[in-house]
Design a protein around this motif. Structure first.
Motif, PDB file in Angstrom:
ATOM      1  N   UNK A  98     -14.293  -3.692  -0.648  1.00  0.00           N
ATOM      2  CA  UNK A  98     -14.597  -2.762  -1.737  1.00  0.00           C
ATOM      3  C   UNK A  98     -13.454  -1.779  -1.970  1.00  0.00           C
ATOM      4  N   UNK A  99     -13.041  -1.031  -0.924  1.00  0.00           N
ATOM      5  CA  UNK A  99     -11.959  -0.056  -1.097  1.00  0.00           C
ATOM      6  C   UNK A  99     -11.072  -0.035   0.140  1.00  0.00           C
ATOM      7  N   UNK A 100      -9.786   0.323  -0.064  1.00  0.00           N
ATOM      8  CA  UNK A 100      -8.821   0.344   1.023  1.00  0.00           C
ATOM      9  C   UNK A 100      -7.900   1.537   0.844  1.00  0.00           C
ATOM     10  N   UNK A 101      -7.757   2.321   1.902  1.00  0.00           N
ATOM     11  CA  UNK A 101      -6.785   3.416   1.932  1.00  0.00           C
ATOM     12  C   UNK A 101      -5.616   2.971   2.799  1.00  0.00           C
ATOM     13  N   UNK A 102      -4.440   2.861   2.208  1.00  0.00           N
ATOM     14  CA  UNK A 102      -3.270   2.333   2.899  1.00  0.00           C
ATOM     15  C   UNK A 102      -2.704   3.383   3.853  1.00  0.00           C
ATOM     16  N   UNK A 103      -2.771   3.151   5.184  1.00  0.00           N
ATOM     17  CA  UNK A 103      -2.260   4.151   6.128  1.00  0.00           C
ATOM     18  C   UNK A 103      -0.766   4.399   6.006  1.00  0.00           C
ATOM     19  N   UNK A 104      -0.041   3.497   5.327  1.00  0.00           N
ATOM     20  CA  UNK A 104       1.398   3.670   5.177  1.00  0.00           C
ATOM     21  C   UNK A 104       1.762   4.333   3.843  1.00  0.00           C
ATOM     22  N   UNK A 105       0.748   4.723   3.068  1.00  0.00           N
ATOM     23  CA  UNK A 105       0.973   5.422   1.806  1.00  0.00           C
ATOM     24  C   UNK A 105       0.765   6.920   2.047  1.00  0.00           C
ATOM     25  N   UNK A 106       1.867   7.676   2.146  1.00  0.00           N
ATOM     26  CA  UNK A 106       1.789   9.096   2.525  1.00  0.00           C
ATOM     27  C   UNK A 106       0.967   9.907   1.531  1.00  0.00           C
ATOM     28  N   UNK A 107       1.183   9.679   0.246  1.00  0.00           N
ATOM     29  CA  UNK A 107       0.469  10.458  -0.766  1.00  0.00           C
ATOM     30  C   UNK A 107      -1.030  10.200  -0.663  1.00  0.00           C
TER      31      UNK A 107
END
Length: 764
Positions: free
Chosen positions: A254-263
């Protein structure tokens, strides 16, 4: 944590701060937080090691810093400071260790010395490598028939180890190669070979950059292949569509927060990984694709009647396929009532998913064990392939068939010969290489090996990695049978329950891990190789000092056993055991597809093993891609129990804190489970019908009738969004409920996603 103290907590998007916290916890628990972090910097780098986790492809292998939570867990689990020494075994009997959990056993750390079981004391005791090899060789040679020995392989073994292993075993005189792939994607291999002439997927990772639509079917990438989430998210972000088809509602789909995306991490935001989500009943996937095909054919009929552009790719169908008309007749004859009852979806659900296919120019279908572990899995995958042929969605950029495999080299092991039914051309090439006749009769797969153990035919078992006894169905029966074998040998990095079922003679042989330095006689650091799900072959070189000076590489251990068993007349085991380049030269002679293996694998991204089907060269008996020829099942497992009180279809799966049978921790963050594993996920309406509620304790009883009682007692009920009549729980704990006799047609794959059970409230 005690069950009455455990609670279900809300879970958010996949990845994000939860993933980073998990990474930090794993580094801390390894006892080497600083060196562990440095180790991660060499993950998937040109001069580093390939991730020992899943087989998902790397976007720029050798130049990117891409890893996932699962990869971190796999690396830190291997790089722990904890050690299992001879003193540990002296302090703990096998009988005592059997009472420990899977997590607690592996948490003790790395094995340091070769060990031999002493049945008089019930303890493992240190043994020299020379004595271990001699003892194993003598025990194997004492067996009357080589076919009474079973040689298991885990998909984490390298190409070099796997090739040397199959060379030894075939010289020994058998094709008994039960392999972890038999339990996961064997159905994919069988079905794709029938359909397109090769048992591998047809895509490269770059195809996700150009596709218009992805069907992600029967898999949970958030837990099993987290790096895949980035690919799905990127598909959605550029405006393409992703249809998730999975019975359980999974966070990663459903949703993913990329741990390598600082913003994104600062803002606490996330992005979707799918545009549509549909939840079918267990076993209903073939009906879904049959229904979507009906919609597409109806759209084609309408377009023709109205003089509009064709929906189908008639040129592709005419030039490259066989059996189209007969398959169309099957599709048209299938009733909507049957499709809807088996799938558990509405007609609108299926028509919506099919319209996306009609509108898309380029389509990918990706699937995993939610598809493969059913009786009719081969037919289901054939149906998926047939659906894709309708618009020529094989052999073009942005299109293709994508079985998403598990272990990092499960595909490569099969490529280099771990195959109980190896093609005649491969045996011909091996005979030419070795100058000797080799056995050609079909050997045992996992299910047949289990049968041989249970009926007493098998006398010896050697495992190149893995945790066979816990991974297989009917694990309680297999555990009992293994103790009756004349010889058991386990080549491993860590202690697991499979080592605690010793035969009359038993050895545990510790090997180097993927992250550790292995040098040849000249002192040069060596590499091994693996093949990912996209048929890319990568090099892998360890950077850490070995956990013990007594460790040998898998290659050297295999060479030592082989030399002691079959001698060195045909193979210079000493040289091959010390020089991986020599093994790769041998692989290339036997399998010319590897070309100049040693040169190509040293390129930054490795190299691609050509897949003819991806270029529309279909090496089937018809020389074309073959449409399927099967009706829908007469009854799915769900239909067979529908209406029976307290009867369900069970699927087993991983928690978020495990990889296959390796349990890293007791949490399942994405499903909101913390501190426990003995749980069963049930639809709230089913609970109400049984007068149960979340938190109640139940027994799960298998209903397969063969005289054996299969049960998991005292499991806590968790209310979950899953179709009525379909329940789920974790393996390996629930493998005891899976009968080894119920297997996929043509594939022998265990039916771990369609287990018939009933629930009973536990007696306090």
């Amino acid at each position: 944590m005690a069950k009455d103290n455990c609670e279900r907590k809300p879970s958010k998007a996949a990845g994000g701060w939860g993933a980073l916290k998990s990474v930090a916890r794993q580094l801390k628990n390894s006892g080497k937080p600083v060196s562990g972090a440095k180790t991660l910097l060499s993950l998937n780098q040109a001069d580093g090691f390939d991730c020992p986790g899943c087989a998902w492809g790397d976007p720029e292998h050798g130049s990117s810093f891409e890893f996932c939570e699962n990869g971190v867990k796999a690396v830190t689990w291997e790089a722990t400071k904890n050690r299992v020494t001879p003193e540990f075994f002296a302090a703990h009997s096998v009988q005592e260790l059997r009472t420990w959990s899977d997590h607690d056993l592996e948490h003790q750390g790395r094995l340091t010395n070769p060990m031999r079981y002493n049945p008089e004391t019930d303890h493992y005791e240190a043994v020299s490598w020379e004595d271990a090899f001699a003892g194993i060789g003598a025990a194997l040679n004492a067996i009357e028939d080589p076919n009474q020995a079973e040689f298991y392989t885990s998909g984490r073994a390298s190409n070099e180890a796997a090739f040397l292993y199959q060379t030894f075993v075939r010289l020994f005189g058998t094709n008994n190669f039960p392999d972890c792939s038999n339990m996961c994607h064997e159905a994919s291999g069988v079905a794709l070979t029938q359909a397109i002439g090769i048992g591998k997927g047809t895509i490269l990772l770059e195809d996700f950059d150009e596709t218009d639509l992805v069907y992600c079917v029967g898999q949970n990438p958030g837990t099993n292949h987290p790096r895949m989430l980035a690919s799905l998210r990127e598909v959605v972000e550029r405006g393409a569509k992703v249809v998730a088809i999975n019975p359980l509602k999974e966070k990663g789909l459903t949703r993913f927060a990329d741990p390598q995306n600082k913003i994104e991490m600062i803002r606490g935001t996330s992005a979707p990984t799918s545009t549509h989500y549909i939840s079918p009943r267990l076993g209903g996937d073939m009906a879904i694709f049959r229904g979507m095909s009906k919609v597409v054919l109806e759209a084609e009929d309408k377009a023709q009647a109205e003089g509009k552009p064709a929906v189908l790719d008639h040129a592709f169908i005419a030039e490259h396929t066989h059996g189209f008309d007969a398959w169309c007749d099957l599709v048209r004859a299938t009733s909507w009532d049957q499709i809807l009852d088996q799938s558990g979806l509405t007609r609108e659900d299926i028509e919506t998913a099919a319209q996306m296919y009609i509108d898309a120019d380029r389509v990918i279908v990706a699937w995993a064990m939610g598809i493969t572990q059913h009786v009719h899995s081969v037919d289901t995958i054939r149906e998926i392939a047939s659906f894709m042929f309708l618009k020529g969605n094989v052999g073009r950029k942005g299109t293709g068939l994508c079985p998403v495999r598990g272990h990092s080299n499960v595909q490569g092991d099969r490529t280099v010969g771990i195959n109980e039914k190896a093609p005649a051309a491969f045996i011909d090439a091996m005979e030419a290489e070795l100058g000797v006749s080799l056995p050609r009769e079909r050997g045992h797969n996992v299910i047949q090996a289990i049968g041989a153990m249970l009926d007493g035919t098998a006398k010896a078992f050697i495992a190149l990695g893995g945790n066979f006894a816990r991974a297989v169905p009917d694990s309680h029966l297999v555990a009992e049978a293994m103790g009756k074998l004349d010889l058991t040998v386990n080549i491993a990095t860590k202690l697991n329950h499979g080592h605690l079922m010793p035969g009359k003679q038993s050895y545990v042989l510790p090997c180097l891990g993927r992250t550790e330095i292995d040098k040849n006689l000249e002192g040069t650091r060596q590499m091994v190789t693996v093949e990912d799900s996209m048929s890319m072959v990568h090099g892998s070189s360890g950077i850490n000092l070995p956990a013990s000076k007594s460790l040998l590489s898998e290659v050297r251990i295999i060479a030592g056993i082989a030399k002691a068993t079959v001698g060195s007349e045909r193979v210079d085991w000493d040289t091959l055991g010390q020089d991986h380049d020599k093994i790769r030269e041998m692989i290339a002679r036997v399998l010319p597809i590897f070309g100049d293996f040693n040169k190509q694998v040293r390129e930054p991204r490795g190299f691609w093993l050509r897949n003819p089907a991806s270029e529309r060269e279909f090496r089937t008996p018809t020389a074309k891609a073959n449409f399927g020829d099967a009706d829908l099942p007469a009854l799915t497992e769900w239909q067979s129990v529908n209406g029976k009180d307290a009867h369900f279809v069970l699927q087993t799966f991983r928690s978020h804190d495990q990889y296959n049978t390796t349990v890293y921790g007791m949490d399942d963050r994405y499903r909101g489970i913390y501190g426990e594993r003995e749980v069963v996920f049930v639809n709230k309406r089913d609970l109400k019908a049984m007068d149960l509620k979340g938190g109640d304790i139940v027994d799960i009883i298998g209903t397969y009738e063969d005289g054996h009682r299969r049960e998991c007692k005292g499991f806590r009920v968790v209310e979950y969004d899953t179709p009525r009549g379909c329940i789920g729980g974790y393996y390996p704990e629930m493998n005891a409920l899976v009968p080894h006799q119920t297997v996929g047609d043509l594939s022998f794959t265990p039916t771990s996603k369609s287990v018939l059970v009933r629930l009973e409230k536990s007696n306090p």
